[in-house]
Each structure stands twice: as structure tokens, then as C-alpha cells.
Design a protein around this motif. Structure first.
Motif, PDB file in Angstrom:
ATOM      1  N   MET A 116       8.639 -11.704 -13.143  1.00  0.00           N
ATOM      2  CA  MET A 116       8.351 -11.826 -11.722  1.00  0.00           C
ATOM      3  C   MET A 116       9.155 -12.969 -11.113  1.00  0.00           C
ATOM      4  SD  MET A 116       4.814 -12.475  -9.637  1.00  0.00           S
ATOM      5  CE  MET A 116       4.713 -14.193 -10.053  1.00  0.00           C
ATOM      6  N   TYR A 117       9.702 -12.728  -9.922  1.00  0.00           N
ATOM      7  CA  TYR A 117      10.388 -13.748  -9.138  1.00  0.00           C
ATOM      8  C   TYR A 117       9.705 -13.859  -7.783  1.00  0.00           C
ATOM      9  CZ  TYR A 117      14.171 -14.225 -12.440  1.00  0.00           C
ATOM     10  OH  TYR A 117      14.898 -14.497 -13.570  1.00  0.00           O
ATOM     11  N   LEU A 118       9.318 -15.066  -7.437  1.00  0.00           N
ATOM     12  CA  LEU A 118       8.668 -15.353  -6.169  1.00  0.00           C
ATOM     13  C   LEU A 118       9.649 -16.119  -5.289  1.00  0.00           C
ATOM     14  CD1 LEU A 118       5.909 -15.215  -4.680  1.00  0.00           C
ATOM     15  CD2 LEU A 118       5.449 -17.501  -5.608  1.00  0.00           C
ATOM     16  N   CYS A 119       9.797 -15.679  -4.049  1.00  0.00           N
ATOM     17  CA  CYS A 119      10.729 -16.327  -3.126  1.00  0.00           C
ATOM     18  C   CYS A 119       9.996 -16.802  -1.877  1.00  0.00           C
ATOM     19  CB  CYS A 119      11.843 -15.375  -2.706  1.00  0.00           C
ATOM     20  SG  CYS A 119      12.935 -14.906  -4.056  1.00  0.00           S
ATOM     21  N   THR A 120      10.418 -17.927  -1.372  1.00  0.00           N
ATOM     22  CA  THR A 120       9.931 -18.444  -0.104  1.00  0.00           C
ATOM     23  C   THR A 120      11.048 -18.282   0.920  1.00  0.00           C
ATOM     24  OG1 THR A 120       8.532 -20.062  -1.215  1.00  0.00           O
ATOM     25  CG2 THR A 120       9.033 -20.476   1.106  1.00  0.00           C
ATOM     26  N   MET A 121      10.709 -17.676   2.056  1.00  0.00           N
ATOM     27  CA  MET A 121      11.665 -17.458   3.141  1.00  0.00           C
ATOM     28  C   MET A 121      11.237 -18.313   4.323  1.00  0.00           C
ATOM     29  SD  MET A 121      13.156 -15.210   1.476  1.00  0.00           S
ATOM     30  CE  MET A 121      14.059 -13.878   2.107  1.00  0.00           C
ATOM     31  N   LYS A 122      12.216 -18.912   4.993  1.00  0.00           N
ATOM     32  CA  LYS A 122      11.906 -19.734   6.156  1.00  0.00           C
ATOM     33  C   LYS A 122      12.996 -19.533   7.200  1.00  0.00           C
ATOM     34  CE  LYS A 122      10.956 -24.511   7.470  1.00  0.00           C
ATOM     35  NZ  LYS A 122      11.928 -24.682   8.514  1.00  0.00           N
ATOM     36  N   LEU A 123      12.558 -19.278   8.419  1.00  0.00           N
ATOM     37  CA  LEU A 123      13.466 -19.217   9.562  1.00  0.00           C
ATOM     38  C   LEU A 123      12.747 -19.872  10.733  1.00  0.00           C
ATOM     39  CD1 LEU A 123      16.188 -18.136  10.707  1.00  0.00           C
ATOM     40  CD2 LEU A 123      14.839 -16.287  11.671  1.00  0.00           C
ATOM     41  N   ASP A 124      13.256 -21.019  11.152  1.00  0.00           N
ATOM     42  CA  ASP A 124      12.647 -21.795  12.228  1.00  0.00           C
ATOM     43  C   ASP A 124      11.181 -22.059  11.874  1.00  0.00           C
ATOM     44  OD1 ASP A 124      12.681 -23.237  14.561  1.00  0.00           O
ATOM     45  OD2 ASP A 124      12.373 -21.502  15.855  1.00  0.00           O
ATOM     46  N   GLN A 125      10.216 -21.548  12.635  1.00  0.00           N
ATOM     47  CA  GLN A 125       8.795 -21.767  12.360  1.00  0.00           C
ATOM     48  C   GLN A 125       8.185 -20.694  11.468  1.00  0.00           C
ATOM     49  OE1 GLN A 125       7.289 -24.630  13.269  1.00  0.00           O
ATOM     50  NE2 GLN A 125       9.323 -25.181  14.002  1.00  0.00           N
ATOM     51  N   LYS A 126       8.924 -19.617  11.192  1.00  0.00           N
ATOM     52  CA  LYS A 126       8.412 -18.549  10.336  1.00  0.00           C
ATOM     53  C   LYS A 126       8.585 -18.933   8.875  1.00  0.00           C
ATOM     54  CE  LYS A 126       9.416 -14.643  13.356  1.00  0.00           C
ATOM     55  NZ  LYS A 126       9.997 -13.303  13.407  1.00  0.00           N
ATOM     56  N   ARG A 127       7.544 -18.654   8.087  1.00  0.00           N
ATOM     57  CA  ARG A 127       7.612 -18.936   6.653  1.00  0.00           C
ATOM     58  C   ARG A 127       6.763 -17.897   5.931  1.00  0.00           C
ATOM     59  NH1 ARG A 127       7.476 -24.711   4.850  1.00  0.00           N
ATOM     60  NH2 ARG A 127       8.959 -24.388   3.213  1.00  0.00           N
ATOM     61  N   ARG A 128       7.289 -17.405   4.790  1.00  0.00           N
ATOM     62  CA  ARG A 128       6.564 -16.388   4.021  1.00  0.00           C
ATOM     63  C   ARG A 128       7.008 -16.434   2.564  1.00  0.00           C
ATOM     64  NH1 ARG A 128       3.713 -11.100   4.359  1.00  0.00           N
ATOM     65  NH2 ARG A 128       3.346 -10.840   2.150  1.00  0.00           N
ATOM     66  N   LYS A 129       6.040 -16.350   1.656  1.00  0.00           N
ATOM     67  CA  LYS A 129       6.322 -16.179   0.227  1.00  0.00           C
ATOM     68  C   LYS A 129       6.122 -14.711  -0.096  1.00  0.00           C
ATOM     69  CE  LYS A 129       5.133 -20.671  -1.593  1.00  0.00           C
ATOM     70  NZ  LYS A 129       4.396 -21.409  -2.605  1.00  0.00           N
ATOM     71  N   PHE A 130       6.982 -14.180  -0.972  1.00  0.00           N
ATOM     72  CA  PHE A 130       6.804 -12.800  -1.418  1.00  0.00           C
ATOM     73  C   PHE A 130       7.416 -12.617  -2.789  1.00  0.00           C
ATOM     74  CE2 PHE A 130      11.120 -12.409  -0.140  1.00  0.00           C
ATOM     75  CZ  PHE A 130      11.626 -11.249  -0.686  1.00  0.00           C
ATOM     76  N   GLN A 131       7.002 -11.568  -3.469  1.00  0.00           N
ATOM     77  CA  GLN A 131       7.548 -11.257  -4.784  1.00  0.00           C
ATOM     78  C   GLN A 131       8.837 -10.460  -4.597  1.00  0.00           C
ATOM     79  OE1 GLN A 131       4.295  -9.144  -6.570  1.00  0.00           O
ATOM     80  NE2 GLN A 131       3.339 -11.021  -7.324  1.00  0.00           N
ATOM     81  N   ALA A 132       9.957 -11.106  -4.856  1.00  0.00           N
ATOM     82  CA  ALA A 132      11.249 -10.428  -4.728  1.00  0.00           C
ATOM     83  C   ALA A 132      11.457  -9.440  -5.875  1.00  0.00           C
ATOM     84  CB  ALA A 132      12.382 -11.436  -4.696  1.00  0.00           C
ATOM     85  N   PHE A 133      10.866  -9.747  -7.024  1.00  0.00           N
ATOM     86  CA  PHE A 133      10.910  -8.812  -8.155  1.00  0.00           C
ATOM     87  C   PHE A 133       9.630  -8.976  -8.951  1.00  0.00           C
ATOM     88  CE2 PHE A 133      11.843  -7.381 -12.444  1.00  0.00           C
ATOM     89  CZ  PHE A 133      12.463  -6.169 -12.199  1.00  0.00           C
ATOM     90  N   HIS A 134       8.975  -7.861  -9.213  1.00  0.00           N
ATOM     91  CA  HIS A 134       7.784  -7.836 -10.056  1.00  0.00           C
ATOM     92  C   HIS A 134       7.952  -6.626 -10.969  1.00  0.00           C
ATOM     93  CE1 HIS A 134       3.557  -7.376 -11.214  1.00  0.00           C
ATOM     94  NE2 HIS A 134       3.488  -8.671 -10.986  1.00  0.00           N
ATOM     95  N   GLY A 135       8.127  -6.886 -12.254  1.00  0.00           N
ATOM     96  CA  GLY A 135       8.455  -5.829 -13.204  1.00  0.00           C
ATOM     97  C   GLY A 135       7.585  -4.588 -13.096  1.00  0.00           C
ATOM     98  N   ASN A 136       6.270  -4.763 -13.070  1.00  0.00           N
ATOM     99  CA  ASN A 136       5.374  -3.602 -12.996  1.00  0.00           C
ATOM    100  C   ASN A 136       5.607  -2.781 -11.738  1.00  0.00           C
ATOM    101  OD1 ASN A 136       4.164  -4.283 -15.404  1.00  0.00           O
ATOM    102  ND2 ASN A 136       2.416  -5.277 -14.466  1.00  0.00           N
ATOM    103  N   ARG A 137       5.948  -3.427 -10.646  1.00  0.00           N
ATOM    104  CA  ARG A 137       6.135  -2.738  -9.377  1.00  0.00           C
ATOM    105  C   ARG A 137       7.559  -2.196  -9.218  1.00  0.00           C
ATOM    106  NH1 ARG A 137       6.394  -6.721  -4.550  1.00  0.00           N
ATOM    107  NH2 ARG A 137       8.479  -6.915  -5.427  1.00  0.00           N
ATOM    108  N   ASP A 138       8.563  -2.951  -9.680  1.00  0.00           N
ATOM    109  CA  ASP A 138       9.943  -2.659  -9.284  1.00  0.00           C
ATOM    110  C   ASP A 138      10.806  -1.939 -10.304  1.00  0.00           C
ATOM    111  OD1 ASP A 138       9.569  -3.752  -6.764  1.00  0.00           O
ATOM    112  OD2 ASP A 138       9.964  -5.772  -7.496  1.00  0.00           O
TER     113      ASP A 138
END
Length: 150
Positions: free
Chosen positions: A93-115
Motif C-alpha cells: 500500500m502507498y498513501l499519498c497526501t495531496m495539497k493545493l492551496d487550502q485543499k488537502r487530501r490523503k488517499f491510497q494511491a496503490f492498495h494491492g487488494n484493490r488495484d
């Protein structure tokens, strides 16, 4: 004499199989299995249409041996990518944090079971990050929205 011919036939067949197997290309390629493992290429693309002054900040890490793989500041249409080798005994599993100005979100960029299944047959997992959310594709043609920013 008959057992001698059978022995020579088996020896010849074993020699033939040995030489044929030595001429095969190595199996370690992103579209081939290698001892039960597989290589996937993960891409995060800045899909914002009007953020030339503000980059999309991406920072990714894994919970396994790879740990923190770092981050990038992506301008419009820039791509941050890396390769993942899955293990059949472990869910990568790889977890990524994305940020643009005031927007911020963590998401799983890769999760073996799902992807593992949905990134096939290309073994590429593309994420297009846009104003309204995160879109997934395995071919950069058909995109499906998976997450919103909120």
C-alpha cells in the motif's frame, strides 16, 4: 540395447530442455510475473486546468520496506510516478497526501487488494487529480472518479 536407447533419449531431451530454457528472455518485466510478484507503475498527474502559479504538492509513502518515497511539486499536466513490486504474501500500500492551496487530501494511491486487478492488463495505475476530485484509469483513456477532495 533397448534400455541404452531410452537412456540416450532421456539424456538428449533433458539437454534440449536445458538449452531452450537458457535462451528464454528474463521474466523480470512489468508485464510478467516473477516468482509470484508483479511490477506496477503508479502515476499521479496534475489535472488542474488553471493553477499555473500554484503547484499540486504530492508526498507519498509506504508502510513496507520502501517507507517514504518523497514528493514533488507538480505543475499542470506534470506526472509523479514510481514502480511497485507486489508480494504475494503481503498487501502493498502507498498513501499519498495531496495539497493545493487550502485543499488537502490523503488517499491510497496503490492498495494491492484493490488495484492489482484494476491496473491490469497494462500494469499502470493512473491518477488524474482535478478540481473536483481524483480520477483513476489504467489506460489514460477511460477515467473513473474515485474520490472527492472533501
Amino acid at each position: 540395447m533397448k534400455s541404452h536407447n531410452i537412456f540416450l533419449l532421456i539424456l538428449g531431451l533433458a539437454t534440449y530442455i536445458t538449452f531452450i530454457s537458457l535462451k528464454q528472455p528474463p521474466p523480470y518485466h512489468h508485464n510478467y510475473y516473477y516468482f509470484g510478484n508483479n511490477i506496477y507503475n503508479i502515476h499521479i498527474i496534475n489535472g488542474f486546468t488553471n493553477n499555473s502559479s500554484l503547484p499540486l504538492i504530492v508526498w507519498c509513502s509506504s508502510d513496507d520496506d520502501f517507507g517514504d518515497i518523497g514528493g514533488r511539486a507538480l505543475q499542470e499536466r506534470d506526472d509523479f510516478s514510481w514502480s511497485v513490486e507486489t508480494k504475494f504474501w503481503k498487501n502493498t500500500m502507498y498513501l499519498c497526501t495531496m495539497k493545493l492551496d487550502q485543499k488537502r487530501r490523503k488517499f491510497q494511491a496503490f492498495h494491492g487488494n484493490r488495484d492489482v486487478q484494476r491496473c491490469n492488463p497494462t500494469n499502470h495505475c493512473f491518477w488524474l487529480v482535478k478540481e473536483d476530485g481524483f480520477y483513476f484509469s489504467n489506460d489514460e483513456i477511460y477515467w473513473q472518479k474515485d474520490f472527492s477532495w472533501i
